[in-house]
Scaffold this active site. Structure first.
Site, mmCIF file in Angstrom:
data_model
loop_
_atom_site.group_PDB
_atom_site.id
_atom_site.type_symbol
_atom_site.label_atom_id
_atom_site.label_comp_id
_atom_site.label_asym_id
_atom_site.label_seq_id
_atom_site.Cartn_x
_atom_site.Cartn_y
_atom_site.Cartn_z
ATOM 1 N N CYS A 232 22.752 32.425 59.992
ATOM 2 C CA CYS A 232 21.448 31.740 60.110
ATOM 3 C C CYS A 232 20.434 32.825 60.458
ATOM 4 O O CYS A 232 19.805 32.795 61.509
ATOM 5 C CB CYS A 232 21.484 30.659 61.192
ATOM 6 S SG CYS A 232 22.827 29.456 61.010
ATOM 7 N N ALA A 233 20.300 33.781 59.562
ATOM 8 C CA ALA A 233 19.593 35.029 59.882
ATOM 9 C C ALA A 233 18.101 34.839 60.118
ATOM 10 O O ALA A 233 17.491 35.570 60.895
ATOM 11 C CB ALA A 233 19.818 36.049 58.769
ATOM 12 N N GLY A 236 15.377 37.613 60.859
ATOM 13 C CA GLY A 236 16.251 38.751 61.109
ATOM 14 C C GLY A 236 16.184 39.474 62.433
ATOM 15 O O GLY A 236 16.611 40.621 62.528
ATOM 16 N N GLY A 237 15.692 38.830 63.494
ATOM 17 C CA GLY A 237 15.653 39.491 64.803
ATOM 18 C C GLY A 237 17.012 40.041 65.212
ATOM 19 O O GLY A 237 17.141 41.211 65.593
ATOM 20 N N LYS A 238 18.042 39.209 65.128
ATOM 21 C CA LYS A 238 19.384 39.640 65.541
ATOM 22 C C LYS A 238 20.058 40.478 64.458
ATOM 23 O O LYS A 238 20.859 41.361 64.758
ATOM 24 C CB LYS A 238 20.234 38.426 65.925
ATOM 25 C CG LYS A 238 19.665 37.695 67.150
ATOM 26 C CD LYS A 238 20.461 36.468 67.524
ATOM 27 C CE LYS A 238 19.779 35.711 68.646
ATOM 28 N NZ LYS A 238 18.523 35.055 68.230
ATOM 29 N N ASP A 256 20.580 32.674 54.795
ATOM 30 C CA ASP A 256 19.698 31.641 55.322
ATOM 31 C C ASP A 256 19.368 30.654 54.211
ATOM 32 O O ASP A 256 19.418 30.996 53.024
ATOM 33 C CB ASP A 256 18.396 32.223 55.893
ATOM 34 C CG ASP A 256 17.810 31.298 56.964
ATOM 35 O OD1 ASP A 256 18.163 31.465 58.149
ATOM 36 O OD2 ASP A 256 17.039 30.393 56.612
ATOM 37 N N ASP A 283 21.626 28.872 48.377
ATOM 38 C CA ASP A 283 21.066 27.852 47.482
ATOM 39 C C ASP A 283 22.149 26.914 46.944
ATOM 40 O O ASP A 283 21.872 25.980 46.203
ATOM 41 C CB ASP A 283 20.272 28.498 46.333
ATOM 42 C CG ASP A 283 21.082 29.555 45.582
ATOM 43 O OD1 ASP A 283 22.269 29.735 45.907
ATOM 44 O OD2 ASP A 283 20.513 30.194 44.683
ATOM 45 N N ASP A 301 23.971 31.878 64.765
ATOM 46 C CA ASP A 301 22.862 31.655 65.696
ATOM 47 C C ASP A 301 22.264 30.313 65.275
ATOM 48 O O ASP A 301 21.321 30.256 64.488
ATOM 49 C CB ASP A 301 21.857 32.806 65.560
ATOM 50 C CG ASP A 301 20.701 32.679 66.532
ATOM 51 O OD1 ASP A 301 20.862 31.980 67.549
ATOM 52 O OD2 ASP A 301 19.632 33.259 66.264
ATOM 53 N N CYS A 354 19.614 28.949 71.479
ATOM 54 C CA CYS A 354 18.607 29.196 72.530
ATOM 55 C C CYS A 354 18.310 27.864 73.220
ATOM 56 O O CYS A 354 17.161 27.497 73.437
ATOM 57 C CB CYS A 354 17.352 29.853 71.968
ATOM 58 S SG CYS A 354 16.592 28.976 70.596
#
Length: 404
Positions: A232-233, A236-238, A256, A283, A301, A354
């Site tokens: 679940c990018a 792309g923070g992680k 994603d 997709d 995530d 989170c």
């Protein structure tokens, strides 16, 4: 502090869009800050922080001002007057502030502050849920911490620099930072500043990422050369953190369901000098099936209520609904069931959110481990991060290993 008419008008306009038109606070504030080129950094800070403040304390200020939604402009000026009075700011002689009962405001504040759901400005259902899931004492401390303004935390991009070098470079620009114990790549700003306008940011030397969020990539126990799937990018923070931990060696497949987020990830990866990331748009189910039993590490995530990040998204309290929470829990379990199949025997998986609610966290992991798909996994460890204990966002992460 003297109130300036054009800054106050901008704040009222922003609140109208957020409260009455359902727009997202961060997007509204982004637009407001471009409104007048003559504004300096202090003017922009006033608009952003005042708008966020009134959004954060919406219920409390509305109760004190004795106004109800939908708020007309007069209602919003009354709430603004409450904000200013409680901050000790002298109200100017403007018609919007005629007959503001300053002493009554302070009395009402003292009286209403005894009721947690009003003091912490929460919808009834969310306050009841928080207490039910975390217990009265912990929820009271946690929601209070989640209403504080979040610190600005940077994650140093170790593909391009070191923590010490970046600290020195920012210091030369008048931006002071400090190291955080137990967060190896984090720098905390001593005072808020617009770090996005710096050359260091433009050159990809850091990303803005909360300290709790920085724990997730480390939790995955990765090594350079592995094949890692970030399921679940998003933007792309992680993913970018994973790339720096892997020293650009091996492969990160960033998945994603939103193609536009992956486009943003591509742009950020280029700036970061992260070359081992391959974005793939989900997709169809084929994208996932092709990766069954292929990954050394899988990061989930998961989408969640976001209750752990209310400090930086205060309007989420008002957008969140009980029905959404039930739907998202189903989605979390579906994702765990499907995406866990990408882990190869002997590989590891991290499930993270989170959220501070156990029903989205350890209860989801327990449910997965007793299911048919989860029987092939063993629980290694988990970490519950609460804002009132850590001083950062609320987070949860669990590490599972697939049996050989």
């Amino acid at each position: 502090m003297r109130l300036h008419r054009n800054l106050c008008f901008a704040t009222i306009d922003g609140l109208t869009q957020i409260f009455n038109e359902g727009q997202y606070a961060d997007k509204v504030i982004q637009q407001l800050l471009k409104r007048d080129k003559r504004w300096g950094s202090r003017d922009r800070a006033f608009v952003a922080e005042t708008t966020y403040d009134i959004v954060r304390w919406k219920r409390l200020y509305a109760e004190i001002a004795d106004v109800k939604e939908p708020f007309n402009r007069d209602n919003l000026w009354r709430m603004f007057a409450v904000w200013a009075t409680l901050k000790g700011i002298k109200l100017p002689d403007w018609k919007y502030f005629d007959n503001t009962p300053s002493r009554k405001i302070k009395g009402r504040f003292d009286e209403l502050s005894k009721i947690r759901k009003i003091k912490e400005s929460l919808p009834d259902w969310l306050d009841e849920l928080g207490e039910k899931e975390l217990g009265n004492d912990i929820w009271t401390k946690e929601i209070s911490a989640l209403n504080e303004q979040a610190d600005v935390i940077l994650r140093v991009n170790t593909l391009k620099t070191t923590k010490e070098k970046l600290q020195g470079e920012l210091f030369d620009l008048g931006i002071e930072t400090e190291f955080l114990k137990n967060y190896p790549n984090a720098l905390k700003l001593k005072e808020r500043a617009n770090v996005f306008s710096t050359e260091a940011f433009k050159n990809g030397l850091f990303e803005v990422q909360d300290a709790s969020s920085q724990l997730v990539a480390d939790f995955l126990d990765i090594k350079p050369g592995m094949r890692v799937v970030d399921t679940c990018a998003g933007a792309g923070g992680k993913t970018l953190h994973l790339a720096s931990l892997m020293e650009n060696k091996g492969q990160i497949i960033a998945l994603d369901i939103y193609a536009n987020k992956l486009k943003e990830l591509k742009r950020r990866a280029k700036r970061n000098g992260a070359h081992n990331i391959e974005p793939r748009h989900i997709d169809s189910t084929k994208v996932i099936k092709k990766l069954y039993d292929k990954a050394d590490r899988v990061l989930i995530d998961a989408p969640c209520s976001g209750t752990g990040v209310l400090r930086r998204n205060p309007d989420a309290k008002w957008k969140l609904e009980a029905s959404f929470l039930e739907k998202i829990k189903q989605t979390q379990q579906d994702i765990l069931q499907q995406y866990s199949r990408m882990v190869k025997p002997g590989g590891k998986l991290v499930y993270a959110t989170c959220s501070v609610l156990p029903s989205e966290n350890q209860k989801q992991v327990d449910k997965f481990l007793t299911s048919e798909s989860g029987k092939g996994f063993t629980f290694v460890k988990d970490k519950k991060v609460l804002a009132h204990e850590s001083g950062f966002d609320g987070f949860y992460m669990a590490l599972l290993e697939k049996k050989k």
